[in-house]
Design a protein around this motif. Structure first.
Motif, PDB file in Angstrom:
ATOM      1  N   TYR A 171      35.223 -67.525  91.247  1.00  9.89           N
ATOM      2  CA  TYR A 171      35.035 -66.219  91.883  1.00  9.89           C
ATOM      3  C   TYR A 171      34.196 -65.277  91.032  1.00  9.89           C
ATOM      4  O   TYR A 171      34.091 -64.093  91.337  1.00  9.89           O
ATOM      5  CB  TYR A 171      36.387 -65.571  92.190  1.00  9.89           C
ATOM      6  CG  TYR A 171      37.376 -65.616  91.057  1.00  9.89           C
ATOM      7  CD1 TYR A 171      37.264 -64.766  89.957  1.00  9.89           C
ATOM      8  CD2 TYR A 171      38.411 -66.529  91.086  1.00  9.89           C
ATOM      9  CE1 TYR A 171      38.162 -64.817  88.912  1.00  9.89           C
ATOM     10  CE2 TYR A 171      39.330 -66.590  90.042  1.00  9.89           C
ATOM     11  CZ  TYR A 171      39.202 -65.740  88.964  1.00  9.89           C
ATOM     12  OH  TYR A 171      40.094 -65.800  87.931  1.00  9.89           O
ATOM     13  N   LEU A 172      33.557 -65.790  89.989  1.00  9.51           N
ATOM     14  CA  LEU A 172      32.687 -64.962  89.158  1.00  9.51           C
ATOM     15  C   LEU A 172      31.224 -65.298  89.390  1.00  9.51           C
ATOM     16  O   LEU A 172      30.864 -66.455  89.608  1.00  9.51           O
ATOM     17  CB  LEU A 172      33.027 -65.147  87.675  1.00  9.51           C
ATOM     18  CG  LEU A 172      34.324 -64.504  87.200  1.00  9.51           C
ATOM     19  CD1 LEU A 172      34.565 -64.836  85.735  1.00  9.51           C
ATOM     20  CD2 LEU A 172      34.291 -62.992  87.405  1.00  9.51           C
ATOM     21  N   VAL A 188      39.190 -59.529  85.032  1.00  9.94           N
ATOM     22  CA  VAL A 188      38.419 -59.554  86.282  1.00  9.94           C
ATOM     23  C   VAL A 188      39.026 -58.550  87.267  1.00  9.94           C
ATOM     24  O   VAL A 188      40.234 -58.512  87.466  1.00  9.94           O
ATOM     25  CB  VAL A 188      38.441 -60.959  86.904  1.00  9.94           C
ATOM     26  CG1 VAL A 188      37.653 -60.970  88.211  1.00  9.94           C
ATOM     27  CG2 VAL A 188      37.848 -61.974  85.920  1.00  9.94           C
ATOM     28  N   ASN A 221      33.791 -61.615  95.866  1.00  6.09           N
ATOM     29  CA  ASN A 221      32.946 -62.738  95.451  1.00  6.09           C
ATOM     30  C   ASN A 221      33.315 -64.026  96.172  1.00  6.09           C
ATOM     31  O   ASN A 221      32.444 -64.852  96.486  1.00  6.09           O
ATOM     32  CB  ASN A 221      33.040 -62.940  93.941  1.00  6.09           C
ATOM     33  CG  ASN A 221      32.199 -61.946  93.167  1.00  6.09           C
ATOM     34  OD1 ASN A 221      31.442 -61.175  93.748  1.00  6.09           O
ATOM     35  ND2 ASN A 221      32.330 -61.956  91.857  1.00  6.09           N
ATOM     36  N   GLN A 227      31.898 -56.937  86.933  1.00  7.15           N
ATOM     37  CA  GLN A 227      32.984 -57.779  87.418  1.00  7.15           C
ATOM     38  C   GLN A 227      34.283 -57.599  86.631  1.00  7.15           C
ATOM     39  O   GLN A 227      35.336 -58.062  87.053  1.00  7.15           O
ATOM     40  CB  GLN A 227      32.565 -59.255  87.361  1.00  7.15           C
ATOM     41  CG  GLN A 227      31.330 -59.570  88.192  1.00  7.15           C
ATOM     42  CD  GLN A 227      30.941 -61.030  88.092  1.00  7.15           C
ATOM     43  OE1 GLN A 227      31.176 -61.810  89.005  1.00  7.15           O
ATOM     44  NE2 GLN A 227      30.356 -61.413  86.959  1.00  7.15           N
ATOM     45  N   ARG A 243      37.063 -60.193  92.585  1.00  4.77           N
ATOM     46  CA  ARG A 243      37.510 -61.558  92.891  1.00  4.77           C
ATOM     47  C   ARG A 243      37.506 -61.795  94.400  1.00  4.77           C
ATOM     48  O   ARG A 243      36.978 -62.805  94.892  1.00  4.77           O
ATOM     49  CB  ARG A 243      38.904 -61.786  92.322  1.00  4.77           C
ATOM     50  CG  ARG A 243      39.444 -63.194  92.585  1.00  4.77           C
ATOM     51  CD  ARG A 243      40.900 -63.340  92.172  1.00  4.77           C
ATOM     52  NE  ARG A 243      41.063 -63.184  90.738  1.00  4.77           N
ATOM     53  CZ  ARG A 243      41.648 -62.146  90.160  1.00  4.77           C
ATOM     54  NH1 ARG A 243      42.111 -61.143  90.902  1.00  4.77           N
ATOM     55  NH2 ARG A 243      41.770 -62.081  88.848  1.00  4.77           N
ATOM     56  N   GLU A 244      38.078 -60.865  95.157  1.00  3.63           N
ATOM     57  CA  GLU A 244      38.172 -61.029  96.600  1.00  3.63           C
ATOM     58  C   GLU A 244      36.796 -61.047  97.257  1.00  3.63           C
ATOM     59  O   GLU A 244      36.497 -61.914  98.099  1.00  3.63           O
ATOM     60  CB  GLU A 244      39.014 -59.894  97.185  1.00  3.63           C
ATOM     61  CG  GLU A 244      39.228 -59.991  98.683  1.00  3.63           C
ATOM     62  CD  GLU A 244      40.097 -58.864  99.229  1.00  3.63           C
ATOM     63  OE1 GLU A 244      40.425 -58.908 100.437  1.00  3.63           O
ATOM     64  OE2 GLU A 244      40.441 -57.940  98.457  1.00  3.63           O
ATOM     65  N   SER A 250      39.470 -63.738  79.776  1.00  2.00           N
ATOM     66  CA  SER A 250      39.189 -64.188  81.140  1.00  2.00           C
ATOM     67  C   SER A 250      38.479 -65.536  81.102  1.00  2.00           C
ATOM     68  O   SER A 250      37.901 -65.931  80.076  1.00  2.00           O
ATOM     69  CB  SER A 250      38.342 -63.162  81.890  1.00  2.00           C
ATOM     70  OG  SER A 250      39.060 -61.958  82.086  1.00  2.00           O
TER      71      SER A 250
END
Length: 230
Positions: free
Chosen positions: A145-146, A169, A177, A162, A174-175, A139
């Motif tokens: 988005y992290l 991920v 964050n 996460q 992701r969505e 990753s």
């Protein structure tokens, strides 16, 4: 005698006012001393605290007036004044500590003081991965988005929730964050995930829903917060 640790704590409490008054040379010197304060123990840590306190006194004499016992040269100071005892409790000022000043100067964020400092410590205590571990799992640790939390020593910690067991991920993370603006406010995003949430069943922390049938509720809850909900 003024405790040098108390002086550093007082500087942390008033950092917004004091920072503009320190030139780059003073800030660089202060950073070196605070780094030593973090890594050393016993008398060596006390010496670093004393020198940092002296620096503040020299550059900000109106805010930190001199005291002969505090400003005595460390090499010639009496043993009982050169540094606090190794097991002495950390002095604080209005709930701020010398470590808070180190966070402000070295780590570059404002999670300090009697409230935010406790949140910082709690979030950094959660299981996390480093950049190399995330990369090894395949990753991108720098993805916007992290959640990336700056820890002492220049380390970056990415909360482990996460990622899946295979290191990927989680799509829900992701969505959410992105909705929470994790890139701009990683501490706020991490606190949302790890704190009880009254909008979720049983006042659950959102992280507890990952991998469950209720995971799909997370994005809606985060969107409500992003739109101004509580």
């Amino acid at each position: 005698m003024t405790d040098p640790y108390a002086r550093l704590a007082a500087a942390a409490a008033d950092w917004d006012e004091l920072l503009p008054r320190l030139d780059s040379g003073a800030l660089d010197r202060l950073a070196l001393l605070l780094a030593a304060l973090r890594t050393e123990t016993g008398a060596a840590a006390g010496r670093a605290a004393l020198l940092a306190a002296r620096l503040l006194e020299e550059r900000l004499p109106d805010r930190f007036p001199g005291e002969s016992r505090l400003t005595a040269a460390p090499d010639t100071a009496a043993p009982d004044t050169a540094a606090p005892a190794a097991d002495a409790p950390a002095a604080d000022h209005l709930g701020f500590t010398a470590d808070d000043l180190a966070v402000l100067v070295l780590d570059g964020h404002r999670m300090v003081g009697p409230v935010l400092g406790e949140v910082r410590d709690r979030l950094l205590a959660a299981p996390a991965l480093g950049d190399a571990e995330v990369l090894e799992a395949g990753s991108d640790p720098y993805a916007p988005y992290l959640i990336r939390l700056p820890a002492p020593g220049g380390l970056i910690r990415l909360p482990v929730f996460q990622f899946t067991a295979g290191g990927r991920v989680r799509p829900a993370v992701r969505e959410v964050n992105l909705l929470l603006g994790a890139a701009e406010d990683p501490w706020g995003a991490a606190d949302w995930w790890l704190s009880p949430n009254a909008w979720l069943a049983g006042n659950s922390a959102p992280v507890a829903l990952l991998g469950s049938p209720d995971e799909q509720r997370l994005a809606g809850t985060a969107a409500f917060l992003a739109e101004g909900g509580q």
